[in-house]
Design an enzyme around this catalytic site. Structure first.
Site, PDB file in Angstrom:
ATOM      1  N   GLY A   1      21.985 140.047  54.753  1.00 20.95           N
ATOM      2  CA  GLY A   1      23.687 140.534  54.617  1.00 20.95           C
ATOM      3  C   GLY A   1      24.796 140.742  53.642  1.00 20.95           C
ATOM      4  O   GLY A   1      25.318 141.298  53.618  1.00 20.95           O
ATOM      5  N   THR A   2      24.094 140.019  52.976  1.00 19.51           N
ATOM      6  CA  THR A   2      24.881 141.045  51.520  1.00 19.51           C
ATOM      7  C   THR A   2      24.618 142.229  51.114  1.00 19.51           C
ATOM      8  O   THR A   2      25.331 142.889  50.464  1.00 19.51           O
ATOM      9  CB  THR A   2      24.223 139.978  49.696  1.00 19.51           C
ATOM     10  OG1 THR A   2      24.555 138.825  50.034  1.00 19.51           O
ATOM     11  CG2 THR A   2      24.826 140.517  48.817  1.00 19.51           C
TER      12      THR A   2
ATOM     13  N   ASN B   1      32.244 131.818  57.283  1.00 22.82           N
ATOM     14  CA  ASN B   1      31.869 130.782  57.219  1.00 22.82           C
ATOM     15  C   ASN B   1      31.403 129.303  56.568  1.00 22.82           C
ATOM     16  O   ASN B   1      31.055 127.619  56.977  1.00 22.82           O
ATOM     17  CB  ASN B   1      30.236 131.229  56.302  1.00 22.82           C
ATOM     18  CG  ASN B   1      31.193 131.623  55.049  1.00 22.82           C
ATOM     19  OD1 ASN B   1      31.840 132.235  55.293  1.00 22.82           O
ATOM     20  ND2 ASN B   1      30.875 131.727  53.943  1.00 22.82           N
TER      21      ASN B   1
ATOM     22  N   GLN C   1      28.250 135.387  60.255  1.00 22.24           N
ATOM     23  CA  GLN C   1      28.182 133.980  60.964  1.00 22.24           C
ATOM     24  C   GLN C   1      28.087 133.647  62.361  1.00 22.24           C
ATOM     25  O   GLN C   1      28.527 132.486  62.743  1.00 22.24           O
ATOM     26  CB  GLN C   1      28.741 132.840  60.284  1.00 22.24           C
ATOM     27  CG  GLN C   1      28.606 132.449  58.533  1.00 22.24           C
ATOM     28  CD  GLN C   1      27.413 131.713  58.380  1.00 22.24           C
ATOM     29  OE1 GLN C   1      27.195 131.281  59.233  1.00 22.24           O
ATOM     30  NE2 GLN C   1      27.083 131.422  57.250  1.00 22.24           N
TER      31      GLN C   1
ATOM     32  N   SER D   1      22.207 138.851  59.982  1.00 19.94           N
ATOM     33  CA  SER D   1      21.478 138.311  59.027  1.00 19.94           C
ATOM     34  C   SER D   1      20.326 136.776  59.057  1.00 19.94           C
ATOM     35  O   SER D   1      20.830 135.904  60.330  1.00 19.94           O
ATOM     36  CB  SER D   1      22.350 137.568  57.383  1.00 19.94           C
ATOM     37  OG  SER D   1      20.848 137.171  56.325  1.00 19.94           O
TER      38      SER D   1
ATOM     39  N   HIS E   1      18.414 135.199  58.596  1.00 17.07           N
ATOM     40  CA  HIS E   1      18.094 133.180  58.272  1.00 17.07           C
ATOM     41  C   HIS E   1      18.935 132.685  58.405  1.00 17.07           C
ATOM     42  O   HIS E   1      19.096 131.511  58.586  1.00 17.07           O
ATOM     43  CB  HIS E   1      18.191 133.431  56.500  1.00 17.07           C
ATOM     44  CG  HIS E   1      19.716 133.338  55.437  1.00 17.07           C
ATOM     45  ND1 HIS E   1      19.955 132.225  55.029  1.00 17.07           N
ATOM     46  CD2 HIS E   1      19.197 134.249  55.134  1.00 17.07           C
ATOM     47  CE1 HIS E   1      20.592 132.936  54.435  1.00 17.07           C
ATOM     48  NE2 HIS E   1      20.778 133.561  54.608  1.00 17.07           N
TER      49      HIS E   1
ATOM     50  N   THR F   1      10.520 150.885  51.809  1.00 22.47           N
ATOM     51  CA  THR F   1       9.230 150.566  51.991  1.00 22.47           C
ATOM     52  C   THR F   1       9.823 149.301  52.300  1.00 22.47           C
ATOM     53  O   THR F   1       9.821 148.588  51.962  1.00 22.47           O
ATOM     54  CB  THR F   1       7.859 150.093  50.758  1.00 22.47           C
ATOM     55  OG1 THR F   1       7.379 151.220  50.681  1.00 22.47           O
ATOM     56  CG2 THR F   1       6.653 149.621  52.068  1.00 22.47           C
TER      57      THR F   1
ATOM     58  N   CYS G   1      27.088 129.240  47.798  1.00 20.63           N
ATOM     59  CA  CYS G   1      27.351 130.204  46.296  1.00 20.63           C
ATOM     60  C   CYS G   1      28.497 129.221  45.926  1.00 20.63           C
ATOM     61  O   CYS G   1      28.292 129.171  44.387  1.00 20.63           O
ATOM     62  CB  CYS G   1      28.034 131.420  46.468  1.00 20.63           C
ATOM     63  SG  CYS G   1      27.134 132.553  48.057  1.00 20.63           S
TER      64      CYS G   1
HETATM   65  C1  LIG Z   1      29.647 135.662  56.050  1.00 20.87           C
HETATM   66  C2  LIG Z   1      28.462 135.999  55.373  1.00 20.87           C
HETATM   67  N1  LIG Z   1      28.157 137.118  54.627  1.00 20.87           N
HETATM   68  C3  LIG Z   1      27.024 137.024  54.121  1.00 20.87           C
HETATM   69  C4  LIG Z   1      26.235 136.590  53.806  1.00 20.87           C
HETATM   70  C5  LIG Z   1      25.063 136.643  53.501  1.00 20.87           C
HETATM   71  O1  LIG Z   1      23.690 137.005  53.613  1.00 20.87           O
HETATM   72  P1  LIG Z   1      22.669 136.640  53.160  1.00 20.87           P
HETATM   73  O2  LIG Z   1      22.462 135.671  52.644  1.00 20.87           O
HETATM   74  O3  LIG Z   1      21.833 137.475  53.560  1.00 20.87           O
HETATM   75  O4  LIG Z   1      22.652 137.614  52.141  1.00 20.87           O
HETATM   76  C6  LIG Z   1      26.424 135.231  53.774  1.00 20.87           C
HETATM   77  C7  LIG Z   1      25.729 133.834  53.660  1.00 20.87           C
HETATM   78  O5  LIG Z   1      25.720 132.738  53.644  1.00 20.87           O
HETATM   79  C8  LIG Z   1      27.716 134.089  55.032  1.00 20.87           C
HETATM   80  O6  LIG Z   1      27.336 133.203  55.898  1.00 20.87           O
END
Ligand SMILES: Cc1ncc(COP(=O)(O)O)c(C=O)c1O
Length: 389
Positions: free
Chosen positions: A70-71, A151, A179, A199, A201, A237, A325
């Site tokens: 996601g990041t 989130n 989310q 994302s 996970h 890759t 975080c």
């Molecule tokens: C709303 C939101 N965006 C982005 C992320 C980041 O995703 P990733 O952990 O896959 O980098 C998160 C993860 O906590 C999230 O909750």
């Protein structure tokens, strides 16, 4: 009995995902860019995953770019669009004040490079008003980034209305759907967005795999430079086993979205009602209706959230103070602060997020344990000054 109610931080793998990741790690080791059999086998595995992600989003597979999560998808959406639009004189970015750090810190980084940025306020339930966005739009706005579901509180934003406003002004709309994907239907056409991050996970797929959906025809500058992977949009890759896992997770989600949302929603509602009934001085944060079904964020008056989190952990119950975080610090949640909650309330709130393996017995356990822990912590803070022990 261990209870895991922190699915918004990350989720355990679905068994079929584990099997697929193990199998492809062992058997599909080719480089997807290679022309020979081994490469084509890896490419075919990625194509299947791309189709599964596209089906989940009602998108075309060619619009799906795999990322490391996601990041990276958020970074690519904002930096990639900003760089592509800069040449046309657009130099303004808008996001909501309650975005994940992946969006907020990307805006901050671009602000240091001369971009103007505007953060949109939210109301007391954490919703962005389309009127506020209309006021913030400027002739040089390049991109608006508003998350689909938050989130920390689970609140769902009126993305289709926001996208329409962005488009009236010739700007793109990106939504961080990390989310919401896998929890509620996410249809990129119905939302009317240009860019959407997800994302794996967060919906029972592996960590380190995600995607940015890019509407066909959207001009984007790649943020990694290198080879021609992902149709020249994301060099490097590919992590084929993780992408395979993402595809299986997407396929599983698409198949049971409504039944699973109803099951998890019923558990969440029972947990929430049980806590509100059993513990005095509690209140739910966020929109009661416009919410993903797995999340509840609850304030406990006169209790420090970190202390309650640790007390619950000692009882084998895993929850969160909000975004993973920022836990470990006593920083009040930027989300709850943006909603106008008092400083005290921003520091006494816990997030409970449920998912695939959550059960009624786990809900019962949490409702049983919480009143005693809260009472104990309140007792400690209420000791008269100078009291011993
Ligand atoms: C709303 C939101 N965006 C982005 C992320 C980041 O995703 P990733 O952990 O896959 O980098 C998160 C993860 O906590 C999230 O909750």
């Amino acid at each position: 009995m261990r209870v895991y109610f922190d699915y918004n931080a990350t989720t355990p793998l679905a068994p079929a995902v584990t099997d697929a990741v193990v199998q492809s790690t062992r058997d599909v080791f080719g480089n997807a860019s290679s022309i020979h059999h081994f490469g084509q086998q890896a490419k075919a595995a990625m194509d299947d995953a791309r189709s599964a992600v596209a089906t989940l989003l009602n998108a075309d597979p060619s619009e799906v770019v795999f990322t490391s999560g996601g990041t990276e998808a958020d970074n690519f959406a904002i930096r990639g669009a900003a760089e592509a639009l800069e040449a046309g004189g657009r130099k303004h970015l808008i996001a909501s004040a309650i975005e994940h750090e992946a969006v907020l810190n990307t805006l901050k980084a671009l602000a240091r490079r001369g971009w103007r940025t505007t953060l949109l306020p939210v109301d007391a339930s954490g919703i962005v008003s389309p009127d506020r966005l209309r006021e913030a739009m400027a002739a040089d706005t390049a991109l608006v980034s508003v998350m689909h579901a938050n989130n920390e509180i689970g609140t769902i934003q009126p993305i289709a209305a926001l996208a329409a406003i962005a488009h009236e002004h010739g700007a793109l709309l990106h939504t961080d759907a990390v989310q919401s994907v896998g929890k509620i239907p996410v249809d990129v056409r119905a939302l009317g967005v240009d860019l959407l991050s997800l994302s794996a996970h967060k919906f029972n797929g592996p960590k380190g795999a995600g995607a940015l959906w890019i509407k066909r025809g959207t001009r984007m500058q790649p943020i990694t430079t290198g080879g021609k992977h992902e149709r020249n949009r994301r060099a490097g890759t590919e992590n084929v086993p993780a992408i395979v896992g993402l595809g299986v997770a997407a396929h599983l989600s698409a198949g049971k979205l409504s039944s699973e949302a109803a099951r998890v929603g019923a558990l969440r509602d029972r947990l929430e009602a049980g806590i509100l009934r059993a513990v005095s001085g509690t209140a739910v944060n966020g929109a009661p209706d416009a919410r993903v079904p797995n999340t509840t964020n609850i304030s406990f008056e006169r209790v420090e959230a970190e202390s309650l989190l640790i007390a619950l952990d000692l009882e084998g119950i895993a929850v969160s103070t909000g975004s993973a975080c920022s836990s470990g610090t006593l920083e009040p949640s930027h989300v709850l602060r943006a909603m106008g909650l008092s400083t005290h309330r921003t520091q006494n709130s816990l997030r409970f997020s449920l998912g695939m393996f959550s059960t009624d017995a786990e809900v019962d356990r949490v409702v049983e344990v919480l009143p005693r822990l809260v009472e104990k912590l309140r007792g400690l803070t209420q000791k008269p000054v100078g009291a011993r022990g």
